[in-house]
Scaffold this active site. Structure first.
Site, mmCIF file in Angstrom:
data_model
loop_
_atom_site.group_PDB
_atom_site.id
_atom_site.type_symbol
_atom_site.label_atom_id
_atom_site.label_comp_id
_atom_site.label_asym_id
_atom_site.label_seq_id
_atom_site.Cartn_x
_atom_site.Cartn_y
_atom_site.Cartn_z
ATOM 1 C CE LYS A 113 -3.823 -2.485 2.064
ATOM 2 N NZ LYS A 113 -4.590 -2.868 3.255
ATOM 3 C CD GLN A 119 -3.559 -4.628 6.367
ATOM 4 O OE1 GLN A 119 -3.467 -3.634 5.652
ATOM 5 N NE2 GLN A 119 -4.187 -5.725 5.961
ATOM 6 C CG ASP A 123 -9.585 -0.381 4.628
ATOM 7 O OD1 ASP A 123 -9.180 -0.585 3.465
ATOM 8 O OD2 ASP A 123 -8.927 -0.705 5.644
#
Ligand code: NAP
Length: 292
Positions: free
Chosen positions: A52, A96, A119
Site C-alpha cells: 500500500k 490493517q 477502507d
C-alpha cells in the site's frame, strides 16, 4: 476465453490517479495523504501494508505508516485513531486487519471518522452503499466492479452467484452486483450452509468466489460461457517457490478456464485491484469528492 488482467488494469488506473494528483498539486492544492496503522508483525499484513505504501508512491500520494507492537492496548490504539480523525493533513487512513485479540476490530472501525474511512468498513459507509448513496466502497468489491466494467462483462439482468458472505467481500459484493447502477444482476449468495450451492453455480452467468477454499470451484460447477471471478488467496505450501508458498485461488483454474467467457487468474486478478481501489478512495478523500 478472455483472461482478466488485474495487474495491467491496476497499473493503468494508478497511472490515471498519478496524472490527477499532478493536476491537483499543480493547482496549488495539497497532495492526498493516506495513513496506515499496522499492529504487530504478521507476515501477510506486513506485505499488504508495504504494498500500500509502495502504491502511494506510484500515485504521488503522501503516506504515513504508524506501527504498534501486538501488545498495544485497545485504548492506546483508539486514541491514535482519534488523533488521525482530527489531523487535517490526513485525508484518509486504514487500520490493517486482523488485530490482536485484546482489541475489538468493530470498535476500531466504528471509531474511525467515516469521512476518512477509505477502507469503507464503517457502518455509515456500508449503510450508504447499501442504499446507493455516495460513500467509500470497500476496495475488493469495488475493484471487481471496476474489472467487470473495464472488460465490458455483461452483468445487467444476468444471474450472479457470490460464494461467501463476509463483511469485507461477500456481502458488499452481493449488494453492488444487485444495485442498478453497478451490476444490475439477479444475485444469489451462498455460504458454508448453502444446500444448493453447486446447483446455483451451474446456473450462474457470473460466479464470484470469495471463500478461501483452494480449488473449490471445479469445472462441473460452471456453466459454459460463464464469467468467473476468483477472490480467494490462500497460502498453500509450495517448495518450488522462493517464499515456500504460493497463493491459491478458490477456483480450479486449469479446468474451469476453458469453459469461461472471462476469468481472473490468481495471482494477478482481483488482488492488484484491491490496493488500486484503496488508492482511488484516497484520491476521492483528498479531493473531498464524497464528504466535505
Ligand atoms: P472469510 O471472512 O473467512 O469468509 C469466508 C466465507 O466463505 C464465509 O461466508 C463462509 O461461510 C464461506 N465458506 C467457507 N467455506 C465454505 C464452503 N466450503 N462452502 C461455502 N462457503 C464457504 O473470508 P474473506 O475475508 O471474505 O476472504 C475470502 C477469500 O478471499 C480468502 O481467501 C481471502 O484471502 C481472500 N481475499 C482476497 C482479497 C484480495 O484482494 N484478493 C481481499 C480479501 C479477501 P460462513 O459464513 O457460513 O462461515
Amino acid at each position: 476465453m478472455t483472461l482478466i488482467d488485474g495487474k495491467a488494469t491496476a497499473a493503468t488506473i494508478k497511472a490515471e490517479i498519478a496524472e490527477r494528483v499532478k493536476e491537483i498539486v499543480a493547482a496549488g492544492n495539497k497532495r492526498p495523504h493516506l495513513a496506515a496503522i499496522l499492529v504487530g508483525h504478521d507476515g501477510g499484513s506486513e506485505t499488504y501494508v508495504a504494498n500500500k505504501v509502495k502504491a502511494c508512491e506510484v500515485c504521488g500520494f503522501k503516506s504515513t505508516l504508524i506501527r504498534f507492537e501486538d501488545t498495544v492496548s485497545e485504548d492506546e490504539l483508539l486514541s491514535k485513531v482519534r488523533e488521525l480523525n482530527e489531523d487535517a493533513d490526513v485525508d484518509g487512513f486504514i487500520v490493517q486487519l486482523p488485530l490482536p485479540k485484546q482489541i475489538s476490530e468493530q470498535k476500531v472501525i466504528e471509531t474511525i471518522d467515516y469521512r476518512k474511512d477509505v477502507d469503507g468498513f464503517h457502518p455509515i459507509n456500508v449503510g450508504r452503499m447499501a442504499i446507493g448513496l455516495p460513500c467509500f466502497i470497500s476496495a475488493t468489491p469495488k475493484g471487481i466492479i471496476e474489472l467487470l466494467k473495464r472488460y465490458e462483462v455483461p452483468t445487467s439482468g444476468k444471474k450472479c452467484v457470490v460464494l461467501g458472505r463476509s463483511n469485507i467481500v461477500g456481502k458488499p459484493m452481493a449488494q453492488l452486483m444487485m444495485q442498478k447502477c453497478y451490476g444490475d444482476s439477479t444475485v444469489t449468495v451462498c455460504h458454508s450452509h448453502s444446500a444448493t450451492l453447486k446447483q446455483e453455480c451451474r446456473e450462474a452467468d457470473i460466479i464470484i468466489a470469495a471463500i478461501g477454499r483452494p480449488d473449490f470451484v471445479t469445472a462441473d460447477m460452471v456453466k459454459e460461457g460463464a464469467c468467473v471471478i476468483d477472490v480467494g488467496t490462500t497460502r498453500v505450501p509450495d517448495n518450488t517457490k522462493k517464499k515456500g508458498f504460493r497463493l491459491n485461488g478458490d477456483v480450479k483454474f486449469d479446468e474451469v478456464a476453458p469453459k469461461c467467457s472471462f476469468i481472473t487468474p490468481v495471482p494477478g486478478g482481483v488482488g492488484p485491484m484491491t490496493i488500486c481501489m484503496l488508492m482511488q478512495n484516497t484520491l476521492l478523500a483528498g479531493e473531498k469528492a464524497i464528504y466535505k
